[in-house]
Design an enzyme around this catalytic site. Structure first.
Site, PDB file in Angstrom:
ATOM      1  N   HIS A  97      10.769   9.075  -9.173  1.00 25.51           N
ATOM      2  CA  HIS A  97       9.660   8.171  -9.520  1.00 25.51           C
ATOM      3  C   HIS A  97       9.879   7.615 -10.927  1.00 25.51           C
ATOM      4  CE1 HIS A  97       5.670   6.692 -10.468  1.00 25.51           C
ATOM      5  NE2 HIS A  97       5.500   6.601  -9.158  1.00 25.51           N
ATOM      6  N   GLU A 167       9.464   0.352  -5.999  1.00 24.44           N
ATOM      7  CA  GLU A 167       8.297   0.352  -6.885  1.00 24.44           C
ATOM      8  C   GLU A 167       8.648  -0.353  -8.188  1.00 24.44           C
ATOM      9  OE1 GLU A 167       5.287   3.573  -5.788  1.00 24.44           O
ATOM     10  OE2 GLU A 167       6.579   4.389  -7.325  1.00 24.44           O
ATOM     11  N   SER A 215       0.398  -0.804  -7.455  1.00 17.62           N
ATOM     12  CA  SER A 215      -0.927  -1.438  -7.390  1.00 17.62           C
ATOM     13  C   SER A 215      -1.348  -1.844  -5.978  1.00 17.62           C
ATOM     14  CB  SER A 215      -0.980  -2.651  -8.322  1.00 17.62           C
ATOM     15  OG  SER A 215      -0.814  -2.253  -9.665  1.00 17.62           O
TER      16      SER A 215
HETATM   17  P1  13P Z   1      -0.451   2.575  -8.574  1.00 17.75           P
HETATM   18  O1  13P Z   1      -0.722   2.334  -7.106  1.00 17.75           O
HETATM   19  O2  13P Z   1      -1.539   3.303  -9.265  1.00 17.75           O
HETATM   20  O3  13P Z   1      -0.021   1.316  -9.269  1.00 17.75           O
HETATM   21  O4  13P Z   1       0.817   3.572  -8.626  1.00 17.75           O
HETATM   22  C1  13P Z   1       1.928   3.264  -7.882  1.00 17.75           C
HETATM   23  C2  13P Z   1       2.848   4.414  -7.887  1.00 17.75           C
HETATM   24  O5  13P Z   1       3.434   4.745  -8.905  1.00 17.75           O
HETATM   25  C3  13P Z   1       2.999   5.165  -6.633  1.00 17.75           C
HETATM   26  O6  13P Z   1       4.054   6.072  -6.690  1.00 17.75           O
END
Ligand code: 13P
Length: 255
Positions: A97, A167, A215
């Site tokens: 991550h 992501e 998001s």
């Molecule tokens: P958000 O949905 O809060 O932007 O976070 C995304 C995330 O990092 C999921 O692993």
């Protein structure tokens, strides 16, 4: 299982206590366990995993981990091994991550974690994503390198256990610059598929599920998952709000 959409809630360092964690999981489970076309995974903090495992009622809504060590034994204070996760029945783990990469985790570390976890039979969700987007398209090269290095040396026999989550860091969390548009996401889905096929061949490269995260909410989830043909979503903040997460799960389910 693979024709189902995979919706992963990444709870990060929340909720604040086990009581809230149990209540939130139970709320989500009551919705998720009814959905035929979705597998829901709640990636909870390590300390909550054993208790939440006891609340599972089937395979439609399960608990997963947010990280794993690439070490298997010996002295590594604070680390949790793939064997430990398996011993309490956890099957899914997020690796690489961006919030762990920001603390110094390298592609090489990620690759070692992917292999260590896959060897133990875990399903590994490997996160990739560029920090910024530039006009020249340099970010695509960055992603290609990240994917190639994060999945380096993985024996093909484990590919069925790998999920890639795109992501983009600029679209994550309360500090996000902006939401990713469906066009941003579709472009990267096509690009990632090409990279995976180049790495693993037509059949195996095409079979690796690709998820989107950053998001995600009840307003944009439909476009990401159906419009961009993503196999699923990795949801942060919204996965801690059962009413919002319910909408996302229902949209993903197609009902
Ligand atoms: P958000 O949905 O809060 O932007 O976070 C995304 C995330 O990092 C999921 O692993």
């Amino acid at each position: 299982m693979r024709d189902k959409k995979i919706i992963i809630g990444n709870w990060k360092m929340a909720p604040k206590n086990i009581r809230d964690a149990k209540a939130t999981f139970q709320n989500i489970r009551s919705i998720a366990s009814k959905l035929q076309n979705v597998q829901t995974v709640i990636a909870a903090p390590y300390v909550y995993l054993s208790e939440l495992k006891k609340l599972e009622t089937g395979h439609r809504c399960v608990v997963g981990a947010q990280d794993v060590s690439f070490e298997s034994d010996d002295p590594h204070t604070g680390e949790v091994s793939a064997d430990m996760l398996k011993s309490i029945g956890v099957q899914h783990v997020i690796v690489g991550h961006s919030e762990r990469r920001a603390k110094g985790e390298t592609n090489e570390d990620v690759s070692k974690k992917v292999i260590a976890a896959a060897k133990k039979g875990l399903i590994v969700v490997v996160c990739v994503g560029e920090l910024e987007r530039d006009e020249e398209g340099e970010y695509t090269l960055y992603i290609k390198e990240q994917v190639m290095q994060s999945l380096a040396d993985i024996p093909k026999k484990y590919l069925g256990q790998i999920i890639v989550a795109y992501e983009p860091v600029w679209a994550i969390g309360v500090k996000a610059k902006r939401e990713a548009t469906p066009e941003d996401v579709l472009e990267m889905r096509i690009f990632l598929r090409k990279v995976l096929i180049d790495m693993f061949g037509d059949r195996k490269g095409a079979a690796v599920p690709v998820l989107y995260g950053g998001s995600v909410n009840q307003k944009n989830a439909f476009a990401y998952i159906h419009g961009c043909e993503m196999q699923g979503l990795l949801v942060g903040r919204a996965s801690l709000k059962p009413a919002v997460f319910e909408k996302i799960l229902t949209l993903a389910n197609g009902s």
